[in-house]
Structures are given as C-alpha cells and as structure tokens.
Design an enzyme around this catalytic site. Structure first.
Site, PDB file in Angstrom:
ATOM      1  N   GLU A 115       6.103  -4.462   0.269  1.00 64.20           N
ATOM      2  CA  GLU A 115       5.993  -5.364   1.414  1.00 64.20           C
ATOM      3  C   GLU A 115       4.562  -5.849   1.566  1.00 64.20           C
ATOM      4  O   GLU A 115       4.316  -6.993   1.936  1.00 64.20           O
ATOM      5  CB  GLU A 115       6.450  -4.659   2.692  1.00 64.20           C
ATOM      6  CG  GLU A 115       6.649  -5.589   3.891  1.00 64.20           C
ATOM      7  CD  GLU A 115       5.388  -5.822   4.711  1.00 64.20           C
ATOM      8  OE1 GLU A 115       5.402  -6.724   5.565  1.00 64.20           O
ATOM      9  OE2 GLU A 115       4.371  -5.111   4.509  1.00 64.20           O
ATOM     10  N   ASP A 162       5.092   1.310   1.131  1.00 61.22           N
ATOM     11  CA  ASP A 162       3.799   1.020   0.503  1.00 61.22           C
ATOM     12  C   ASP A 162       2.733   0.771   1.565  1.00 61.22           C
ATOM     13  O   ASP A 162       3.027   0.415   2.705  1.00 61.22           O
ATOM     14  CB  ASP A 162       3.901  -0.179  -0.447  1.00 61.22           C
ATOM     15  CG  ASP A 162       4.391  -1.441   0.248  1.00 61.22           C
ATOM     16  OD1 ASP A 162       5.288  -1.347   1.109  1.00 61.22           O
ATOM     17  OD2 ASP A 162       3.880  -2.533  -0.077  1.00 61.22           O
TER      18      ASP A 162
END
Length: 382
Positions: free
Chosen positions: A140, A70
């Site tokens: 994350e 991400d």
C-alpha cells in the site's frame, strides 16, 4: 503494565520489519490467529506483493476490513529515540502510554484493532448473520502493483462484492474520534525535466541555470492554483517531492533539473485536466521542459448510508465525540474498493505522527478503536 490483546498484537506486528513491499511474516502471523476462529484464508501473491484475504460466515451483508502490513522506510535510524522496530511502550508527559515504532500508527495499530474487533464479535456471535472479511496487502505504501487492485480484480471475477468497507487508516485530525474520512482525493505523480544550458559557474552569461528555471516554474504553479476545492473535497494540491540537478562539481551551472511532483486531486479534476494546466503554466513562463504523468488512483467518496450512520453512532458511544466527515489527507486503498459500489470509509487513530521519525500511537486509542469496530459490526450485521 498489562497490555490488551489489541496492543499486544500491534506491538508484535511493529516488531516485524516489513518495509514495503516485504510483508516479512506479518500476514502469516495474522493467519495463524484467525484460523482457530474458522476463517477461510487465502493468500494471493503477485509481483512480489503478498495479500491475505479471509472470510468468516456466509451471505449478506459482507463487511470487509481493509488494511496493509507494509510500512515506509525509517530513514536514518540514529535520529530515532529508540529502535524503530522495537515496539517499545513509552509514557509521555500527558500520562498516557504509547506504542512506539515504524508502522505503529500507519497502520499496524489499526490492523490489530480490526482483527481483535472481528474476533471479539465472533466470540460473542459465532453464528452471526452475513460475512465478515479481512483484506491485507503488503504494497500500500509503494506502487500497489500486485496489491489491493489485483485482489479487487479477483473479487470481481468471483462476484464477491462487499457491502461495507472499513479501513483502519489514521483518520482523526486533532483528537481521537474527531473525523471519519468518507473519501480521499486522487493521486497523480509527474516527472518534469527542466532544461537550461550547462556552463562554467564564473561565466553565467553563457549559461542558463536549470535550477533557477525550475524555481520559476514552481513559483508560477504556486501562484496559479489548479482549483479552490469543492463541497466535499479540499483544493487540488501541488507538491515537489524530489529535486535533482548538477554534475557534482561546484563550478558547473546545471543544465538539467528534474522535479518529481505530486498532485492530490478532487472531483473537479481529471489527470488530463491537471496535465493541461501544468503545461500551460510552464508555457506561460517560457520554461523548456518535458513532462511525464502517472495516475496512481482516483478520488472516492461515500456521501451517506448505513455504514457512516453506524460508525458515527459507535464513535459517539465510545468517545463522546461527534465526528466530522472529511476527505483531506493522503489517499488509501479505499479508492480501489469504493468503485465496486461498496460503502467505504476510513476510521483510525490520529494522523499527526504517520511517516515521521518517532512514530507512535496512543494505546488507549487502539483499545477504543477496537470497541468502536465491535459496536459498528453489531449495527451492520443485524
């Protein structure tokens, strides 16, 4: 210009718009690359977060590469020189080539280097000793719900405890190779609602501006630091990340000001100690406020061990630079792995452009990073 396998993969990943926690196909792409090499692959999903867990080989030692697919939002895309998900290769004034785009540094370049290093090592030693693993999460950059901590619980349940964990996050400070992060500070967020008295802007004697009250509190926090740091960690930091106040009308003194604050804390502190400090500062200033604190992660530290020795030697062999050990900068998912007892470090590209407009990473550094990881595996998996 012919691109290496690492840069090609990083470019392909950057072109996938995977704003946290949406993986948007990154992990499927990676799984297809790993499968022909004999990796066992498992997808673990929870709360809208996707995680890929892959292993090659059996037994000890288990070296786990840890990363995330991400990226943070781009902000106003018109402020970028090129489309942020173009994966464009540009040449800068220094004559070097750079992979451009959101996530190129943080951390799809690191992901690509970890993956290509694993594959290169397996090609050289298909019957290698021990186990090589990869854990990637799509959450994350967000709140980590359903992400690495969720997978760690799975690993504990299955009694899969890595001996070593290498995280391809940006760790270098000025030049590639200058720093290994062998720990990071903890992460604590707070919402602080400062109360004043709403009133007419022309009748200030009958009001109390909540923004002014919040500014007094901020000044007092800056004048009263939480600590001065430790042998291994820099001082605990205080930052205001967001501030909101007012009704939208120009002639109204705001009666409430809301602060979102972030603290990066070292091994002197606990969330409880930090909260006590903040409340005492507010009380000393006579600030009327409410506070709500949320711990996002604890500090972690790997002081010494084979992992640091192997990685440091590999960096010197490839770059000629002797890296320092440090704990400055942002936190990472290493905080969840380290508490398994796993030797955990971060080593990746230079961190000066992460989360910025026009994020980019030097392609030469990505290729060097791949070579460093291969050499580190050779030293760890003997």
């Amino acid at each position: 210009m012919e691109l290496s396998k690492t840069v090609n993969l990083a470019k392909e990943l950057v072109c996938i718009k995977s704003v946290t926690p949406d993986d948007n196909g990154c992990q499927d792409l990676i799984a297809k690359i790993l499968e022909p090499y004999g990796f066992s692959i498992r997808f673990i999903s929870s709360n809208g977060t996707k995680n890929l867990l892959a292993f090659h080989g059996t037994g000890a030692p288990l070296t786990l590469f840890l990363g995330h697919t991400d990226v943070v939002p781009t902000g106003d895309e018109t402020t970028w020189d090129y489309p942020p998900f173009s994966g464009k290769i540009i040449t800068k004034d220094d004559g070097k080539h750079y992979l451009y785009g959101r996530g190129s540094s943080d951390m799809k370049g690191g992901d690509a280097a970890m993956i290509c290093a694993m594959l290169e090592y397996i090609e050289q030693k298909p019957d290698h000793k021990g186990t090589i693993g990869l854990l990637l999460t799509s959450n994350e950059e967000g709140d980590a719900v359903g992400g690495t901590p969720y997978v760690v619980e799975f690993l504990k349940k299955e009694n899969i405890i890595p001996d070593y964990c290498i995280i391809g996050e940006c760790s270098c400070d000025e030049v590639f190779g200058d720093s290994i992060k062998n720990g990071r500070r903890g992460d604590l967020n707070a919402t602080i609602v400062v109360n004043g008295i709403q009133g007419h802007a022309a009748l200030e004697q009958h009001a109390k501006n909540a923004v002014f009250e919040a500014s007094r509190f901020i000044s007092a926090m800056l004048d009263n630091p939480i600590d001065n740091g430790t042998q291994f960690f820099p001082p605990t930091s205080f930052q205001v990340s967001n501030i909101s106040a007012g009704t939208g009308a120009d002639n109204v003194i705001p009666g409430v000001c809301t602060l979102r604050c972030n603290f990066r804390w070292n091994d002197l502190q606990t969330p409880e100690k930090i909260e006590k400090h903040v409340r005492e500062v507010a009380k000393s200033c006579g600030i009327d406020c409410t506070m709500d604190f949320r711990e996002e992660g604890k500090p972690f530290l790997t002081k010494e061990g084979l992992l640091i020795d192997a990685l440091k030697a590999s960096i010197i062999e490839v770059t000629g630079i002797t890296p320092s050990l440090g704990t400055s900068g942002g936190t990472s998912d290493g905080r969840f792995i380290r508490h398994l007892g796993t030797q955990t470090v971060e080593f990746g590209p230079v961190s000066n452009l992460i989360h910025k407009v026009n994020e980019m990473v030097c392609t030469e550094d990505l290729d060097s990073l791949t070579r460093i990881y291969v050499k580190t595996l050779e030293k760890l998996m003997k």
